[in-house]
Every structure is written in C-alpha cells, then in structure tokens.
Design an enzyme around this catalytic site. Structure first.
Site, short mmCIF file in Angstrom:
data_model
loop_
_atom_site.label_atom_id
_atom_site.label_comp_id
_atom_site.label_asym_id
_atom_site.label_seq_id
_atom_site.Cartn_x
_atom_site.Cartn_y
_atom_site.Cartn_z
N HIS A 74 0.75 -0.93 0.42
CA HIS A 74 -0.23 0.43 -0.26
C HIS A 74 0.94 1.61 -0.50
O HIS A 74 0.97 2.74 -0.22
CB HIS A 74 -0.67 -0.16 1.19
N ASP A 120 -0.18 -7.10 1.13
CA ASP A 120 0.11 -6.01 1.39
C ASP A 120 1.63 -6.50 1.55
O ASP A 120 2.86 -6.00 3.02
CB ASP A 120 -0.54 -5.70 2.73
N GLN A 212 0.30 5.57 11.67
CA GLN A 212 0.65 6.01 11.03
C GLN A 212 2.02 6.36 10.49
O GLN A 212 2.49 7.58 11.11
CB GLN A 212 -0.70 7.18 10.29
N GLY A 213 2.21 5.91 9.75
CA GLY A 213 3.60 6.62 9.41
C GLY A 213 4.86 5.34 9.03
O GLY A 213 5.89 5.14 8.85
N ASP A 214 4.13 4.29 10.34
CA ASP A 214 5.08 3.40 10.07
C ASP A 214 5.00 2.32 8.93
O ASP A 214 5.69 1.30 9.22
CB ASP A 214 4.82 1.85 11.97
N SER A 215 4.19 2.45 8.32
CA SER A 215 3.45 1.37 7.38
C SER A 215 4.91 0.81 6.26
O SER A 215 6.13 1.73 6.09
CB SER A 215 2.19 2.10 6.47
#
Length: 262
Positions: A74, A120, A212-215
């Site tokens: 993603h 993913d 969020q941002g660690d993806s």
C-alpha cells in the site's frame, strides 16, 4: 566521485529543505529511541507528491540485500518509482546524514487487494546498490521462512505517529509486542478477513503499537524479519492488535522476485 557518492549528492539536492509534512511526522506508540547500529536494516521511503514538491518520509522498509528493500504494497501501489528515494544508514527521519539512493523499480504483490489489504507486500529495487558495511551503518536482515509461535516477542521499528492524532519525533523508534493468535485477532476484526498472508501482534492492554507513518516497516523476532507493518484499528488501543504482512507466507514470492529483478 563514485556512483554511491554521486547518488548521495543528487539525493540531498533533491531533498532540499524537505521537513516532512506535519501529517507524516511522529513515531512508534510507546516506543524508545532506537540506534541505527542495532537496526541497520531499517530504511525510509521518501516520496514526492508532484514533480516540483519536496521528498518527505512516508513509509519504512527493510533491507534484504544491497538492491532490494521490502515494504508494504500500500506504500507504493499505483505510484511511480521516480517519485521515491530510499534513505538508509540513519535514525533521523528528516536528516541528511544517511545514504540516499534512487528507486529503479516498484514491485507490489500482483494479488494485493487495496480493499482488504491482503497480500500487502512489495519489493523496492534501488540504484546504485546500498553499501552494506559497518562503516555505512547499513545491513541486511534475514526474512523468516517459518512463522514464529504465538507469544513470541517481536520488535517494531519506524518513524510513525506517537499516538492517534500524532506527535512527532525525528528519531527512529522501537517497541516490543507479542505475536497474537490469528483466530483471536479475527474476533477483533470480525468485519474484515485476517488471511494466511497476515499476522497480528499487540498487548491486551494496548499502549504499544505501530501507527500511521510506520507502514512498510519491520516486525522482527530474534533479529529476523517476520512481518511488515500493514494496518489496524487506531493505534495502541486495548484488545486491538496491529496487523502485519506475514513474511513467512511470502517466501516463494520474495525469492522469485529477487531472482528476476535484483
């Protein structure tokens, strides 16, 4: 000047004064500062949103070899390789003290489902190759071929939000959480399938998690890559584990892609 040095110069010029957008700042929830000497395999994916915009940290990734980064599908799905840079060898989110290389190719899993976030996983091919050495503070990580048992203590690393809503930190963060039984995880996410391509990790009481941002960043057990930060409901909520791409499930896919592209 060699190819790596040239890439650094070009990358730094492109980065300019690009402090990340406020919405992308932050850190792991409940974590502590992590040294790049320990987590040498963790890298940043920095992306520009238009040709004239600055590059900002958007996702994490893990070094599999000098040319191959593994991240979440993603993070790169329906995007262009030319809009990304990879920054390695630093724990500073917005710093310019790392090795900066261009992205040559993005390879999201062909069965990635943006609705369910299944499969993913993606590979990112960089050029020139990253210098893997103690001097460069960059090293590869081994991907597991068998899923660790439930309860195994795993480490998450990244630069994502510190909490829902986001407090920022420029330093790489790391936090430990146990792996959670997929059946129990499915009960939590009754409205969305937890497939064999996913695994879950978190504390019953919450308080520690990716955000969020660690993806795309790593979930590791015994210094081996077991998961890739994928999705979850909020951040660090009680009885709400984070969901990760299950690296062991993708052993054959990773080997095939590396043999073809790396």
């Amino acid at each position: 000047m060699n190819n790596v040095q040239s890439a650094i110069v070009v990358g730094l010029l492109l980065l300019g004064i690009c402090a990340a957008d406020a919405e992308l700042e932050g850190r792991i929830v409940g974590g502590v500062d992590a040294s790049n000497y320990i987590a040498k395999y963790v890298v940043q994916l920095r992306r520009r949103h238009s040709t004239n915009s600055a590059y900002a940290q958007t996702c994490g990734g893990s070094v599999l070899d000098s040319r191959t980064i593994v991240t979440a599908a993603h993070c790169v799905y329906n995007r262009q390789a030319a809009d990304f840079l990879v920054v390695a060898g630093t724990e500073n989110r917005a710093g310019m003290d790392g090795i900066v290389v261009r992205v040559e190719q993005l390879i999201p899993h062909e069965n990635y489902n943006a609705t369910t976030t299944d499969n993913d996983i993606a590979l990112v091919i960089v050029s020139p190759p990253l210098p893997l050495s103690d001097a460069s503070r960059i090293g590869a990580i081994v991907a597991v071929t068998e899923q660790p048992p439930v309860g195994a203590v795993a480490s998450i690393s990244g630069w994502g939000y510190t909490q829902e809503g986001g407090l920022s930190s420029n330093k790489l963060q790391q936090v430990q959480v146990p792996l959670v039984d997929s059946v129990q995880c499915q009960k939590t996410y009754y409205w969305r399938p937890i497939s064999e391509a996913m695994l879950c990790a978190g504390l019953p009481e919450g308080g520690k998690d990716a955000c969020q941002g660690d993806s795309g960043g790593p979930l590791t057990v015994n210094n081996q890559l077991v998961g890739i930060v994928s999705w979850g409901e909020g951040c660090a909520r009680p009885n709400t584990p984070g969901v990760y791409a299950n690296v062991a499930h993708f052993t054959d896919w990773i080997d095939k892609q590396r043999a073809t592209y790396a």
